[in-house]
Design an enzyme around this catalytic site. Structure first.
Site, PDB file in Angstrom:
ATOM      1  N   CYS A  98       0.989  -1.206  -0.002  1.00  0.00           N
ATOM      2  CA  CYS A  98       0.113  -0.040   0.066  1.00  0.00           C
ATOM      3  C   CYS A  98       0.849   1.018  -0.078  1.00  0.00           C
ATOM      4  O   CYS A  98       2.049   1.235  -0.317  1.00  0.00           O
ATOM      5  CB  CYS A  98      -1.086  -0.122   1.309  1.00  0.00           C
ATOM      6  SG  CYS A  98      -0.361   0.143   2.794  1.00  0.00           S
ATOM      7  N   ASN A 147       2.298   1.382   4.425  1.00  0.00           N
ATOM      8  CA  ASN A 147       2.604   0.212   4.934  1.00  0.00           C
ATOM      9  C   ASN A 147       2.172   0.274   6.524  1.00  0.00           C
ATOM     10  O   ASN A 147       2.881  -0.244   7.341  1.00  0.00           O
ATOM     11  CB  ASN A 147       4.206  -0.170   4.746  1.00  0.00           C
ATOM     12  CG  ASN A 147       4.356  -1.616   5.255  1.00  0.00           C
ATOM     13  OD1 ASN A 147       5.246  -1.985   6.108  1.00  0.00           O
ATOM     14  ND2 ASN A 147       3.355  -2.580   5.015  1.00  0.00           N
ATOM     15  N   CYS A 165      -1.624   0.823   7.302  1.00  0.00           N
ATOM     16  CA  CYS A 165      -3.122   0.534   7.507  1.00  0.00           C
ATOM     17  C   CYS A 165      -3.293  -0.715   6.539  1.00  0.00           C
ATOM     18  O   CYS A 165      -3.407  -1.813   7.217  1.00  0.00           O
ATOM     19  CB  CYS A 165      -3.561   1.508   6.715  1.00  0.00           C
ATOM     20  SG  CYS A 165      -3.619   3.433   7.693  1.00  0.00           S
ATOM     21  N   ARG A 166      -3.546  -0.604   5.637  1.00  0.00           N
ATOM     22  CA  ARG A 166      -4.201  -1.757   4.583  1.00  0.00           C
ATOM     23  C   ARG A 166      -3.180  -2.829   4.626  1.00  0.00           C
ATOM     24  O   ARG A 166      -3.459  -4.225   4.913  1.00  0.00           O
ATOM     25  CB  ARG A 166      -4.494  -1.432   3.201  1.00  0.00           C
ATOM     26  CG  ARG A 166      -5.568   0.015   3.501  1.00  0.00           C
ATOM     27  CD  ARG A 166      -5.774   0.495   2.005  1.00  0.00           C
ATOM     28  NE  ARG A 166      -4.660   1.232   1.564  1.00  0.00           N
ATOM     29  CZ  ARG A 166      -4.449   1.868   0.294  1.00  0.00           C
ATOM     30  NH1 ARG A 166      -5.564   1.690  -0.548  1.00  0.00           N
ATOM     31  NH2 ARG A 166      -3.485   2.507   0.062  1.00  0.00           N
ATOM     32  N   SER A 167      -1.933  -2.715   4.027  1.00  0.00           N
ATOM     33  CA  SER A 167      -1.137  -4.059   3.739  1.00  0.00           C
ATOM     34  C   SER A 167      -0.560  -4.591   5.027  1.00  0.00           C
ATOM     35  O   SER A 167      -0.566  -6.007   4.817  1.00  0.00           O
ATOM     36  CB  SER A 167       0.090  -3.404   2.850  1.00  0.00           C
ATOM     37  OG  SER A 167       0.987  -2.647   3.545  1.00  0.00           O
ATOM     38  N   ASP A 195      -8.279   3.260   1.245  1.00  0.00           N
ATOM     39  CA  ASP A 195      -7.449   3.915   2.212  1.00  0.00           C
ATOM     40  C   ASP A 195      -8.199   4.135   3.333  1.00  0.00           C
ATOM     41  O   ASP A 195      -8.857   5.203   3.116  1.00  0.00           O
ATOM     42  CB  ASP A 195      -6.424   4.765   1.756  1.00  0.00           C
ATOM     43  CG  ASP A 195      -5.033   5.219   2.529  1.00  0.00           C
ATOM     44  OD1 ASP A 195      -5.442   4.727   3.773  1.00  0.00           O
ATOM     45  OD2 ASP A 195      -4.242   5.720   2.301  1.00  0.00           O
TER      46      ASP A 195
END
Length: 156
Positions: free
Chosen positions: A7, A10, A12-14, A122
């Protein structure tokens, strides 16, 4: 097989997708190494966002050991797939990939078999429910990867 989830920062999402994948791949008996990274370096060395940690932990995924890092040139040689969270990440990663690395980059949700949504949104500037949605989409996407790889998910 080795998969890198990517993402922007690095945090939040990934890292959530990485944690979900690690847990669910193990349950499915898949020997797949996972990691995560960001296209940017502004959060390098930092823990995952506290809101991501809370949403993930509420669903059984521990992000406490995570430390953000930026994608490196070695990642294109080390990983079989680099799965990005959105089109911006796809553009940024494609821009820095060596020629032989382009065929390893794909969008996470579509490659996992999900057509909608195309991007994993995001949550950084959002509310708590946006972070919860990331966990839900991570679970759906990882379950799609497991199905694509031909392994059923074991009961929790």
């Amino acid at each position: 097989m080795r998969i890198l989830f990517v993402c922007m920062g690095n945090i939040c999402r990934s890292p959530v997708v990485e944690a979900v994948a690690r847990t669910r791949f193990a349950r499915a008996g898949l020997d797949i190494e996972v990691d995560s990274a960001g296209t940017g370096n502004w959060h390098a060395g930092n823990a995952a966002d506290p809101r991501s940690r809370a949403s993930a932990l509420a669903r059984g995924y521990d992000l406490s050991a995570h430390r953000a890092r930026q994608v490196t040139a070695d990642d294109f040689a080390q990983f079989d797939k680099l799965l990005v969270m959105d089109r911006t990440n796809l553009r940024d990663l494609t821009r820095i990939a060596p020629g032989e690395g382009h065929d390893r980059i794909a969008m996470f949700l579509p490659w996992a078999g999900l057509a909608d949504p195309h991007d994993l949104p995001d949550p950084y500037y959002g509310q708590a429910q946006d972070f919860d949605n990331v966990v839900t989409l991570a679970e759906r996407g990882v379950d799609g990867l497991i199905e694509r790889l031909g392994r059923p998910i074991k009961a929790q």
